[in-house]
Write an enzyme that holds these catalytic residues in place. Structure first.
Site, PDB file in Angstrom:
ATOM      1  N   ASP A 136      -2.852  20.236  19.776  1.00  0.00           N
ATOM      2  CA  ASP A 136      -3.242  21.227  18.785  1.00  0.00           C
ATOM      3  C   ASP A 136      -3.267  20.629  17.380  1.00  0.00           C
ATOM      4  O   ASP A 136      -2.677  19.584  17.105  1.00  0.00           O
ATOM      5  CB  ASP A 136      -2.312  22.439  18.829  1.00  0.00           C
ATOM      6  CG  ASP A 136      -0.851  22.075  18.599  1.00  0.00           C
ATOM      7  OD1 ASP A 136      -0.407  21.034  19.131  1.00  0.00           O
ATOM      8  OD2 ASP A 136      -0.154  22.817  17.891  1.00  0.00           O
TER       9      ASP A 136
ATOM     10  N   GLU B 229       2.438  22.521  19.511  1.00  0.00           N
ATOM     11  CA  GLU B 229       3.514  21.833  18.784  1.00  0.00           C
ATOM     12  C   GLU B 229       3.577  22.289  17.335  1.00  0.00           C
ATOM     13  O   GLU B 229       4.653  22.376  16.747  1.00  0.00           O
ATOM     14  CB  GLU B 229       3.290  20.317  18.858  1.00  0.00           C
ATOM     15  CG  GLU B 229       4.436  19.475  18.279  1.00  0.00           C
ATOM     16  CD  GLU B 229       4.305  19.166  16.803  1.00  0.00           C
ATOM     17  OE1 GLU B 229       5.261  18.612  16.217  1.00  0.00           O
ATOM     18  OE2 GLU B 229       3.244  19.479  16.188  1.00  0.00           O
TER      19      GLU B 229
END
Length: 398
Positions: A97, A159
């Protein structure tokens, strides 16, 4: 995309590894696939296209690929790709991400890999999609028959927000390996410790009333004023008790971030809310810190007859440390020529440690570029990264 070992091996023999793109083309593809994670629903996106793309490339190289949905997180996936077998081995890990962006502050399209000034620009180039093509390029030099211990490439979800991808893996007890390197941007300097992150909410609720007579209410702002003093006293106690010279800021920190309370000057404030941030050092327990806060704040709330709520804004990231004499630390120091150090930012390392792996953070790009407009990775970092990763594979998998 989940296959049995027999299926994967037969597929690998039928595929030509040369069909896996080169590093530039791989990164261009990954950058073109938006995978923003955000607490705001208007920004948050699935990371599935990135995970599926990585899986296709790794299957072509003979990896057994497993895609795992993150529980209770629709559209979020982890990937575990394994080459070889055994009880030890090495994990090369990263998150898929990125953070949101402000396109008005970018000089080029964030989702188009753009080269200028001996740099590649794009959202996620250094934090941290850029690590995956380099890990795959390093893996191209090996086949399953070369390896005595497995090589695992791990790609996680979310994350940048909740760390739920890494948490789900720790709860599932996978992957299993002996060593793990997380390719966060460290300018190819090994990192063996970082502080934790805690973000907490404290709320007092009392009774409103006319300001001309304090006995008509219970003032939540006055209670919070006293609580602020207790928190600052706790901070001083912690900083007197804990210190670590490996960090630039050697003590744990507590930041009073934002406060909201009341609605009018002539009304006794009925509710006041504080958000604050804690950065504990390795060796400090987040649960113990929360208990210390409760022990100091709860009595004053009771004495002032205020209803109190104290809860995390998110579960937090524990502090992380791998010993200086660990085999992985010494290997990374030898390969990079740099002594392992400490950083202020947090990573998924604590959850890989929970899986029993000796863990270290090491990757291309600088944290100074992360979360910035015109994020980039220096071209000069590419070849050294591949060389370092191949050295780690030889040491821990052959």
């Amino acid at each position: 995309m989940q296959h049995s070992p027999d299926e994967t091996n037969s597929q690998a023999s039928a595929n030509n590894p040369s069909t896996v793109p080169g590093v530039r083309d791989m990164l261009a593809k990954l950058i073109s696939l938006p995978s923003i994670s955000s607490a705001s629903a208007e920004w948050d996106l699935s990371n599935e296209p990135v995970v599926r793309t990585l899986g296709e490339w790794l299957e072509t190289l003979g990896f057994l690929v497993e895609v795992l949905a993150v529980p209770e997180q629709p559209g979020k996936y982890n990937l575990i790709a394994t080459l070889g077998s055994g009880s030890g081995g090495l994990v090369l890990a990263g998150h898929t991400d990125t953070v949101p962006f402000d396109d008005k502050r970018w000089q080029s399209d964030p989702f188009t890999l753009t080269e200028r000034d001996n740099r590649w620009y794009g959202l996620g180039t250094c934090d941290m999609k850029g690590f995956f093509p380099l890990a795959i390029e390093a893996a191209k030099a090996f086949s399953a028959s070369d390896l005595k211990q497995p090589l695992i490439i791990l790609a996680t979800a979310d994350e940048e927000t909740s760390m739920n991808g890494a948490k789900a893996l720790a709860e599932a007890g996978k992957p299993k390996a002996r060593y793990a390197v997380i390719g966060e941007p460290t300018s190819l300097r090994p990192v063996r410790m970082h502080k934790g992150i805690m973000m907490e909410r404290l709320t007092f609720e009392g009774q409103s009333g006319h300001s001309s007579d304090p006995s008509l209410g219970r003032n939540a702002i006055e209670g919070m004023h006293e609580a602020l003093g207790e928190l600052l006293a706790l901070r001083a106690d912690w900083q007197a008790q804990y210190s670590n010279p490996n960090f630039d800021v050697q003590v744990p920190t507590l930041n009073l971030g934002c406060i909201h309370g009341g609605d009018n000057p002539n009304r006794i404030c009925a509710k006041c809310e504080l958000h604050f941030d804690l950065r504990p050092l390795p060796g400090m327990s987040m649960e113990n810190l929360r208990q210390d806060i409760l022990h100091r704040i709860q009595p004053l709330a009771e004495r002032r007859e205020l209803t109190m709520e104290f809860e995390p804004l998110f579960e937090g990231v524990p502090p992380f440390e791998t010993p200086a004499d660990a085999a992985l630390v010494q290997a990374c120091e030898a390969l990079t020529g740099h002594t392992a150090h400490a950083v202020a930012f947090a990573t998924e390392a604590p959850w890989l440690q929970q899986l029993g792996m000796e863990t270290l953070v090491l990757g291309p790009g600088s944290i100074d570029q992360a979360h910035q407009p015109d994020e980039f990775i220096e071209l000069s970092q590419l070849e050294p990264t591949v060389k370092i990763l191949r050295g780690l594979i030889r040491q821990f998998c052959l």
